[in-house]
Write an enzyme that holds these catalytic residues in place. Structure first.
Site, short mmCIF file in Angstrom:
data_model
loop_
_atom_site.label_atom_id
_atom_site.label_comp_id
_atom_site.label_asym_id
_atom_site.label_seq_id
_atom_site.Cartn_x
_atom_site.Cartn_y
_atom_site.Cartn_z
N CYS A 132 0.96 -1.11 0.11
CA CYS A 132 -0.03 0.25 -0.51
C CYS A 132 1.25 1.06 0.19
O CYS A 132 1.71 1.14 0.73
CB CYS A 132 -1.27 0.06 1.12
SG CYS A 132 -2.18 1.39 1.20
N GLU A 167 -5.31 -0.08 -1.48
CA GLU A 167 -6.24 1.34 -0.93
C GLU A 167 -7.00 0.74 -2.32
O GLU A 167 -6.76 1.05 -3.14
CB GLU A 167 -5.44 2.17 -1.17
CG GLU A 167 -6.83 3.66 -1.26
CD GLU A 167 -7.90 3.32 -0.51
OE1 GLU A 167 -7.90 3.44 0.92
OE2 GLU A 167 -8.83 3.97 -1.14
N ASN A 207 -4.96 -2.95 16.45
CA ASN A 207 -4.06 -4.33 16.56
C ASN A 207 -3.02 -4.30 16.07
O ASN A 207 -2.71 -4.05 15.64
CB ASN A 207 -4.94 -5.00 15.07
CG ASN A 207 -6.45 -5.59 15.27
OD1 ASN A 207 -7.22 -5.59 16.51
ND2 ASN A 207 -7.52 -5.27 14.39
N CYS A 220 -0.15 4.82 5.85
CA CYS A 220 -0.66 5.22 7.71
C CYS A 220 0.07 4.57 9.04
O CYS A 220 0.87 3.14 8.92
CB CYS A 220 -2.68 4.09 7.44
SG CYS A 220 -3.84 5.24 6.65
N SER A 241 -13.69 -0.12 1.37
CA SER A 241 -12.74 0.57 2.19
C SER A 241 -12.23 1.78 1.50
O SER A 241 -11.44 1.00 1.34
CB SER A 241 -12.68 -0.29 3.91
OG SER A 241 -12.05 0.43 4.98
N LEU A 282 -12.01 7.25 8.61
CA LEU A 282 -11.60 8.35 9.41
C LEU A 282 -10.30 8.57 10.77
O LEU A 282 -9.94 9.23 10.17
CB LEU A 282 -12.48 8.40 9.49
CG LEU A 282 -13.27 10.17 10.21
CD1 LEU A 282 -12.67 10.55 9.17
CD2 LEU A 282 -14.10 10.68 11.15
#
Ligand code: SAH
Length: 375
Positions: A118, A179, A309, A122, A210, A233
């Site tokens: 990805c 994504e 997690n 994040c 998602s 979010l």
């Protein structure tokens, strides 16, 4: 399979009804052949054309010569104590992705990947650590569903459970690695297959995409295939979200929520699910819950709280249970529909944010680095 020479036959596995009709039409065949082929492939799970008796001998021979049904190879399976199962799927170029089955009462949800690795980085996600490999093709995304469905059907038949064999999956979520809205062109045909009665026949509310918030693609998703939308979010304000989800610097919270409001208002039954990973001492205060509730006003939505997690080297911790409950209660008091997601499959690293699969180039690079270190 990865050693096989690249095939000149065209893979039909990820083609939706319209694309398949066009494929037949381009060869001078009748377009309704698509409607005959789809159930064989996706409902019965056939991987070759020979048994498709209603297609006629000549057409079957032609299909065998010009087309194929090729899915990623299921290479390894892990089973969690809670019934969650995770598969490593090997792609033809040597990369690998993961798919996860989450049984829950009568629900059997398959979580599939849309990219190798990805690019979004994040801070709280294990997939981010391996960087971006490439987009999956429609065949590789559909192939995850196809391969798992086949396996589950065979298991159900062996156990004499005809009802389960008839409906191995009830839900599919694009919440695995990657994504999906940065690979929408390949994702859309797969969504159409998932909701097509001749293929997987899932209800539109049971297919979920998602996104971390690729704002312009939300509208294109709505126009391309009407399925459920989940938005990751994780923070109610730009300062914090910029840090947790770097994509926020491009599409800030205000713009993202505006796109969500328009999306939910676009059809009567539509609503948006907001995912919010709870990080101890970072985004889990009651004041942040109240700010979140204010910002969600006027959007038809619900909130899924995901207690963090952990994975090795992660810079965050899961908040204590009381703090998770207090956050949820603050949202509920403010009138926001909220549930806390139970961690599933975390003993096999199958829970949200724990998927790593394998990016081939990285593996090579690290092997080279290891060799250099040895020399
Ligand atoms: N890129 C998409 C889909 C993949 S992530 C997206 O961002 O939505 C699937 C969900 O798992 C997202 O809500 C993501 O924020 C969440 N997630 C990622 N890492 C996590 C972790 N370590 N613990 C809990 N949830 C996590």
């Amino acid at each position: 399979m990865s050693e096989r020479a690249p095939s000149t036959r065209e893979n039909l596995l990820g083609l939706d009804r319209r694309a398949l009709e066009a494929w037949f039409a381009a060869r001078g065949e009748r377009p309704f052949r698509a409607r005959q082929l789809l159930p064989w492939v996706h409902r019965r799970g056939l991987g070759d054309f020979a048994p498709m008796t209603d297609l006629g001998k000549a057409l079957r021979a032609r299909l065998a010569a010009e087309a194929e049904l090729r899915a990623p190879l299921v290479e390894a399976e892990q089973r969690s104590a809670d019934g969650t199962r995770k598969w490593l799927l090997r792609l033809a170029d040597g990369n690998a992705v993961e798919a996860v089955l989450i049984p829950d009462g009568g629900r059997r949800t398959l979580c599939v990947s849309s990219q190798v690795g990805c690019a979004l980085n994040c801070r709280f996600c294990a997939t981010a650590r391996q960087g971006f490999g490439r987009n999956l093709t429609r065949h590789e995304i559909a192939g995850q569903v196809w391969a798992v469905t086949r396996r589950l059907r065979a298991e159900a038949l062996a156990a004499g459970d005809a009802a389960l064999a008839a409906r191995p999956l009830t839900n599919v979520v694009l919440m695995g690695m990657g994504e999906p809205l940065l690979n929408l062109e390949e994702v859309l045909p797969v969504l159409r297959l998932l909701v097509d009665d001749l293929a997987y026949g899932l209800s539109r509310r049971r297919v979920t995409v998602s996104t971390a918030g690729v704002v312009p693609a939300i509208e294109r998703l709505a126009a391309g295939c009407d399925v459920a939308l989940a938005v990751s979010l994780h923070a109610p304000d730009d300062a914090l979200r910029d840090e947790l989800v770097p994509l926020n610097r491009k599409y800030p919270v205000g713009e993202l929520l505006e796109a969500c409001r328009r999306y939910a208002a676009g059809a009567p039954q539509r609503s948006v699910t907001f995912e919010y990973v709870l990080l101890d001492g970072v985004n889990d205060s009651p004041a942040q819950a109240r700010l979140l509730a204010r910002r969600l006003e006027g959007i038809r939505c619900k909130v899924n709280l995901i207690p963090f997690n952990p994975f090795p080297g992660a810079p965050y911790r899961r908040p204590p249970a009381e703090r998770v409950d207090a956050f949820r209660d603050a949202l509920l008091r403010a009138g926001v529909r909220t549930i806390t997601r139970r961690p599933r499959g975390d003993d096999i690293d199958a829970a949200c944010g724990q998927l790593v699969g394998r990016v081939r180039d990285r593996t090579r690079r690290s092997r080279r680095m290891a060799e250099e270190a040895q020399a």
